[in-house]
Design a protein around this motif. Sequence first.
Motif, short mmCIF file in Angstrom:
data_model
loop_
_atom_site.label_atom_id
_atom_site.label_comp_id
_atom_site.label_asym_id
_atom_site.label_seq_id
_atom_site.Cartn_x
_atom_site.Cartn_y
_atom_site.Cartn_z
N TYR A 101 56.97 -108.65 68.85
CA TYR A 101 56.77 -110.04 68.27
C TYR A 101 55.58 -109.64 67.31
CZ TYR A 101 55.02 -114.74 67.47
OH TYR A 101 54.45 -115.99 66.73
N GLY A 122 54.53 -112.20 64.96
CA GLY A 122 53.89 -113.40 64.16
C GLY A 122 55.05 -114.37 63.53
N ASP A 123 54.56 -115.46 63.29
CA ASP A 123 55.53 -116.57 62.57
C ASP A 123 55.39 -116.38 61.23
OD1 ASP A 123 56.35 -117.75 64.99
OD2 ASP A 123 54.61 -118.96 65.16
N GLY A 124 56.54 -116.41 60.65
CA GLY A 124 56.75 -116.38 59.21
C GLY A 124 57.17 -117.87 58.67
N TYR A 134 60.21 -118.43 58.06
CA TYR A 134 61.66 -118.65 58.61
C TYR A 134 61.59 -118.66 60.19
CZ TYR A 134 62.84 -118.37 53.60
OH TYR A 134 63.05 -118.50 52.25
N GLY A 135 60.52 -118.79 60.64
CA GLY A 135 60.25 -118.75 62.09
C GLY A 135 59.60 -117.16 62.71
N PRO A 136 59.96 -116.88 63.71
CA PRO A 136 59.19 -115.76 64.18
C PRO A 136 59.59 -114.42 63.89
CG PRO A 136 60.59 -117.09 66.15
CD PRO A 136 60.64 -117.64 64.90
N GLN A 137 58.70 -113.42 63.68
CA GLN A 137 59.43 -112.29 63.01
C GLN A 137 59.07 -111.30 64.02
OE1 GLN A 137 60.23 -112.04 59.61
NE2 GLN A 137 60.09 -114.28 59.92
N GLY A 186 55.92 -112.95 73.51
CA GLY A 186 56.67 -113.51 72.51
C GLY A 186 57.85 -112.60 71.94
N SER A 187 57.64 -111.30 72.51
CA SER A 187 58.67 -110.15 72.08
C SER A 187 60.06 -110.42 72.75
CB SER A 187 58.06 -108.93 72.55
OG SER A 187 56.79 -108.37 71.87
N ARG A 188 60.86 -110.21 71.93
CA ARG A 188 62.40 -110.01 72.51
C ARG A 188 62.61 -108.81 73.21
NH1 ARG A 188 65.67 -112.79 67.46
NH2 ARG A 188 65.03 -110.54 66.51
N THR A 231 62.37 -113.27 76.72
CA THR A 231 61.14 -113.19 75.99
C THR A 231 60.25 -112.79 76.86
OG1 THR A 231 62.11 -115.02 74.69
CG2 THR A 231 59.68 -114.66 74.46
#
Length: 105
Positions: free
Chosen positions: A18, A20-22, A24-27, A70-72, A82
């Motif tokens: 993860y 952070g958020d960009g 268009y959502g999580p990056q 928050g990582s996939r 997650t």
Amino acid sequence: MTRVPPSLLRHRVGVEPYLGDGAYGPQFGPLVEHPALVGEAVRMARAADGREVTSTAQIIAAPGLECPAGSRVTLPGGWITTAISTAAHTAPGLPVPASTEVMCE
């Protein structure tokens, strides 16, 4: 300091860290596969914000695994989950192997 023996890490997990958020959502960073030991059991865990959440998979990997909350995470069966929390386990001077533990939703 000893590391967890590679012969015990019988599974392969994929981790997209993860970032952070960009707009268009999580990056997420690129998918990297790691040897690990995966246990699929329901346990209570504490998230980074202090909430109690249910963890359905726990991962033990070599020290230094890059897997922030928050990582996939792709488990061996293909299930994508997650990361709730990551903990580095070390015991300098003791005959205990160092490892990284990841609790997953």
